[in-house]
Motif scaffolding. Sequence first.
Motif, PDB file in Angstrom:
ATOM      1  N   LYS A 148      22.576  35.927  32.047  1.00 35.66           N
ATOM      2  CA  LYS A 148      23.234  37.243  32.120  1.00 35.66           C
ATOM      3  C   LYS A 148      22.734  38.124  30.987  1.00 35.66           C
ATOM      4  N   GLU A 149      22.715  37.546  29.779  1.00 35.49           N
ATOM      5  CA  GLU A 149      22.297  38.340  28.621  1.00 35.49           C
ATOM      6  C   GLU A 149      20.843  38.777  28.750  1.00 35.49           C
ATOM      7  N   GLU A 150      20.029  37.838  29.248  1.00 42.00           N
ATOM      8  CA  GLU A 150      18.595  38.139  29.367  1.00 42.00           C
ATOM      9  C   GLU A 150      18.369  39.266  30.385  1.00 42.00           C
ATOM     10  N   VAL A 151      19.042  39.185  31.538  1.00 39.89           N
ATOM     11  CA  VAL A 151      18.863  40.202  32.583  1.00 39.89           C
ATOM     12  C   VAL A 151      19.362  41.554  32.074  1.00 39.89           C
ATOM     13  N   GLN A 152      20.528  41.521  31.434  1.00 39.38           N
ATOM     14  CA  GLN A 152      21.092  42.783  30.950  1.00 39.38           C
ATOM     15  C   GLN A 152      20.177  43.425  29.905  1.00 39.38           C
ATOM     16  N   GLN A 153      19.634  42.571  29.047  1.00 38.43           N
ATOM     17  CA  GLN A 153      18.725  43.047  28.000  1.00 38.43           C
ATOM     18  C   GLN A 153      17.474  43.692  28.622  1.00 38.43           C
ATOM     19  N   GLN A 154      16.944  43.036  29.647  1.00 43.38           N
ATOM     20  CA  GLN A 154      15.745  43.563  30.330  1.00 43.38           C
ATOM     21  C   GLN A 154      16.017  44.926  30.950  1.00 43.38           C
ATOM     22  N   TRP A 155      17.210  45.040  31.522  1.00 38.19           N
ATOM     23  CA  TRP A 155      17.590  46.294  32.179  1.00 38.19           C
ATOM     24  C   TRP A 155      17.844  47.375  31.128  1.00 38.19           C
ATOM     25  N   GLN A 156      18.545  46.981  30.075  1.00 37.85           N
ATOM     26  CA  GLN A 156      18.861  47.927  29.004  1.00 37.85           C
ATOM     27  C   GLN A 156      17.573  48.488  28.380  1.00 37.85           C
ATOM     28  N   SER A 157      16.574  47.609  28.245  1.00 43.15           N
ATOM     29  CA  SER A 157      15.347  48.042  27.572  1.00 43.15           C
ATOM     30  C   SER A 157      14.361  48.712  28.530  1.00 43.15           C
ATOM     31  N   GLY A 158      14.677  48.695  29.833  1.00 41.97           N
ATOM     32  CA  GLY A 158      13.799  49.374  30.791  1.00 41.97           C
ATOM     33  C   GLY A 158      12.704  48.492  31.373  1.00 41.97           C
ATOM     34  N   LYS A 159      12.681  47.197  30.977  1.00 46.13           N
ATOM     35  CA  LYS A 159      11.673  46.303  31.574  1.00 46.13           C
ATOM     36  C   LYS A 159      12.030  46.040  33.031  1.00 46.13           C
ATOM     37  N   CYS A 160      13.317  45.922  33.288  1.00 51.93           N
ATOM     38  CA  CYS A 160      13.775  45.832  34.680  1.00 51.93           C
ATOM     39  C   CYS A 160      14.449  47.180  34.953  1.00 51.93           C
ATOM     40  N   LEU A 161      14.149  47.773  36.125  1.00 51.35           N
ATOM     41  CA  LEU A 161      14.709  49.103  36.378  1.00 51.35           C
ATOM     42  C   LEU A 161      15.958  49.056  37.240  1.00 51.35           C
ATOM     43  N   ILE A 162      15.962  48.115  38.190  1.00 48.76           N
ATOM     44  CA  ILE A 162      17.070  48.123  39.150  1.00 48.76           C
ATOM     45  C   ILE A 162      17.896  46.848  39.009  1.00 48.76           C
ATOM     46  N   MET A 163      19.162  47.031  38.712  1.00 51.08           N
ATOM     47  CA  MET A 163      20.056  45.887  38.610  1.00 51.08           C
ATOM     48  C   MET A 163      20.788  45.761  39.940  1.00 51.08           C
ATOM     49  N   VAL A 164      20.606  44.635  40.620  1.00 54.48           N
ATOM     50  CA  VAL A 164      21.317  44.420  41.882  1.00 54.48           C
ATOM     51  C   VAL A 164      22.474  43.483  41.559  1.00 54.48           C
ATOM     52  N   ALA A 165      23.692  43.983  41.626  1.00 49.91           N
ATOM     53  CA  ALA A 165      24.794  43.242  41.007  1.00 49.91           C
ATOM     54  C   ALA A 165      26.085  43.301  41.811  1.00 49.91           C
ATOM     55  N   THR A 166      26.946  42.345  41.524  1.00 49.31           N
ATOM     56  CA  THR A 166      28.326  42.463  42.002  1.00 49.31           C
ATOM     57  C   THR A 166      29.069  43.284  40.943  1.00 49.31           C
ATOM     58  N   ILE A 167      30.357  43.542  41.199  1.00 50.18           N
ATOM     59  CA  ILE A 167      31.064  44.384  40.227  1.00 50.18           C
ATOM     60  C   ILE A 167      31.299  43.649  38.907  1.00 50.18           C
ATOM     61  N   ALA A 168      30.872  42.364  38.832  1.00 49.32           N
ATOM     62  CA  ALA A 168      30.941  41.666  37.547  1.00 49.32           C
ATOM     63  C   ALA A 168      30.093  42.396  36.512  1.00 49.32           C
ATOM     64  N   PHE A 169      29.128  43.206  36.987  1.00 51.43           N
ATOM     65  CA  PHE A 169      28.282  43.944  36.065  1.00 51.43           C
ATOM     66  C   PHE A 169      28.828  45.347  35.858  1.00 51.43           C
ATOM     67  N   GLY A 170      29.068  45.725  34.618  1.00 54.48           N
ATOM     68  CA  GLY A 170      29.446  47.122  34.416  1.00 54.48           C
ATOM     69  C   GLY A 170      30.371  47.376  33.263  1.00 54.48           C
ATOM     70  N   MET A 171      31.428  46.593  33.130  1.00 52.31           N
ATOM     71  CA  MET A 171      32.406  46.858  32.068  1.00 52.31           C
ATOM     72  C   MET A 171      31.680  46.912  30.718  1.00 52.31           C
ATOM     73  N   GLY A 172      31.760  48.031  30.066  1.00 54.59           N
ATOM     74  CA  GLY A 172      31.137  48.143  28.744  1.00 54.59           C
ATOM     75  C   GLY A 172      29.650  48.455  28.784  1.00 54.59           C
ATOM     76  N   VAL A 173      29.095  48.635  29.980  1.00 56.93           N
ATOM     77  CA  VAL A 173      27.675  48.969  30.050  1.00 56.93           C
ATOM     78  C   VAL A 173      27.494  50.428  29.628  1.00 56.93           C
ATOM     79  N   ASP A 174      26.683  50.647  28.643  1.00 55.95           N
ATOM     80  CA  ASP A 174      26.477  52.028  28.209  1.00 55.95           C
ATOM     81  C   ASP A 174      24.989  52.341  28.189  1.00 55.95           C
ATOM     82  N   LYS A 175      24.453  52.635  29.352  1.00 57.21           N
ATOM     83  CA  LYS A 175      23.060  53.072  29.414  1.00 57.21           C
ATOM     84  C   LYS A 175      23.130  54.505  29.901  1.00 57.21           C
TER      85      LYS A 175
END
Length: 526
Positions: free
Chosen positions: A274-301
């Motif tokens: 989870k941390e690795e995927v989020q980090q990749q997305w946060q840094s722009g290495k991964c552009l599209i996060m395909v997620a359930t609603i488990a992803f989001g709380m506290g996400v500040d991009k």
Amino acid sequence: MAKLRGVFNLQSFRQNQLEAINATLAGKDVFVLMPTGGGKSLCYQLPAICEKGATRGVTFVVSPLLALISDQVNALKAKGISTVQWTSDSGDQTSEVLRLLRSSRKPKLVYVTPEKLQLNGATKSVLAELYRSGNLARFVIDEAHCISTWGRDFREAYTGLHVLREEYPNVPIMALTATANQGSVNDIISRLKIEGCVKLVQSFNRKNLNYIVERRKGSILASMVEFIQEKHANHTGIIYCLARKTCEDVAKTLRETYGLKARHYHAQLPTSEKEEVQQQWQSGKCLIMVATIAFGMGVDKADVRFVIHHSMPKSLEGYYQETGRAGRDGLPADCLLYWAWSDANQLANMIKRGNDNQPPSPETLEHQIEGVYMVARFCMNGAQCRRTQILRYFDEDFDPRNCGKLCDNCSEGGAIITEDVSKYAKEMIRLVDDLENDNVTQAQILEVFRGSRSAGVKAKGHDRHPLYGAGQDMNAMLRDQLVAALVAESGLTLKYVLNSQGWSTIYLRVSVSDTLPSLVLLIRQM
Ligand SMILES: Nc1ncnc2c1ncn2[C@@H]1O[C@H](COP(=O)(O)OP(=O)(O)OP(=O)(O)O)[C@@H](O)[C@H]1O
């Protein structure tokens, strides 16, 4: 202003930020109601580093989630603001925090969980010392709705926060939330005992978001990819799916078939992944996060340019929060929602099973199913401004003329007319009542109502019912809207019958048969 530019690297204040900052610096209690992504953090982070003000010293911030706290603390440290996190029960952390608070180099901000602030032992004595020496600048209650038993996020430990006013009467309190319901607002203010506070309340309208709703027919992958490639190539986005497996499949196809930088995220992933995927997305290495609603709380991009719902969200509140993660930088962003009737059944089934296989109470179940049907109504309401529809849910009257054609319905054109469907509503209820013993699903009832000649209808003899074909002059969308309105409001309800695989078949039942109010739907005339 110098701090805004120099420390936070921002050019100007957003609505209500300066007002909140000035009020707390003047020693007043403040209540801030701002939509998700509105910029609540700055309202207390900036005053925390100001030397001038009625009170000075350390700002204590109460926040409910460890993950939120860690993100904020790291971001503040990166800006060179001395901040500490006091959340763990470990003696080491406590003695280090106490040492700092008693030193001459006190931190500007201390982030704590509400449990930590339950005033006993070490916390109580250090707060008392700071108070006596005039070094307690303010208390900040983030996500303040957790104190209210009205809301779904109620946290027991938040209720103890009333002692802050009692024990430290001269220390200003700032409460912040993005939960707009009027009942909870009054509840928060009275529980924190800040009745005379400066109230800063603003519209929940997210001006920069473009809302589009489309009915899903078959696979939507190709249309989704076309949308991304045409409008958002190289942009960051989120695609929300209902099921974990769907997330995995969609991300894989986007990567392997279309060459897009997509990853999946859901609750079952190991924490490290989870941390690795989020980090990749946060840094722009991964552009599209395909997620359930488990992803989001506290996400500040800040630069999320699109949020796609692969299927219907569970509630309008959820939809607002999920789409709210787009365009936090204030620049235009798209929110595209795909839906199908079958999503409502799938959601109803998920709700029925509950979390961790703990089925919800009958009242919660009913409330949540109504929530799903409210989303269904929203999806089907192809006439009224999407903002007006969403904001009504938050008790806000939004004039569609202010939408700026930033939703599919406002940009569509054509006149909107009202259609009184009370007669059809009564007939539909009677039909369900009469066929109840045959266990009819929503799809089957709609077949009978429209007068379908399908073998299924004939086999059950439903084509001989006097109301067979009663809704044949209505168009299909209006018939769907009728059912959604009757379940979301009153008239019809759902009954679950468990099959051998553990899935429920959902049948329609009558909930109110004699006191149905009149029913008016809005439709677009092209
Ligand atoms: N004055 C401003 N100018 C430009 N950007 C801003 C300003 N204030 C805040 N932001 C940006 O807006 C985004 C959201 O801010 P913040 O995290 O404080 O929102 P929030 O209201 O706490 O949202 P949530 O309820 O989701 O936690 C951040 O990326 C932040 O940097």
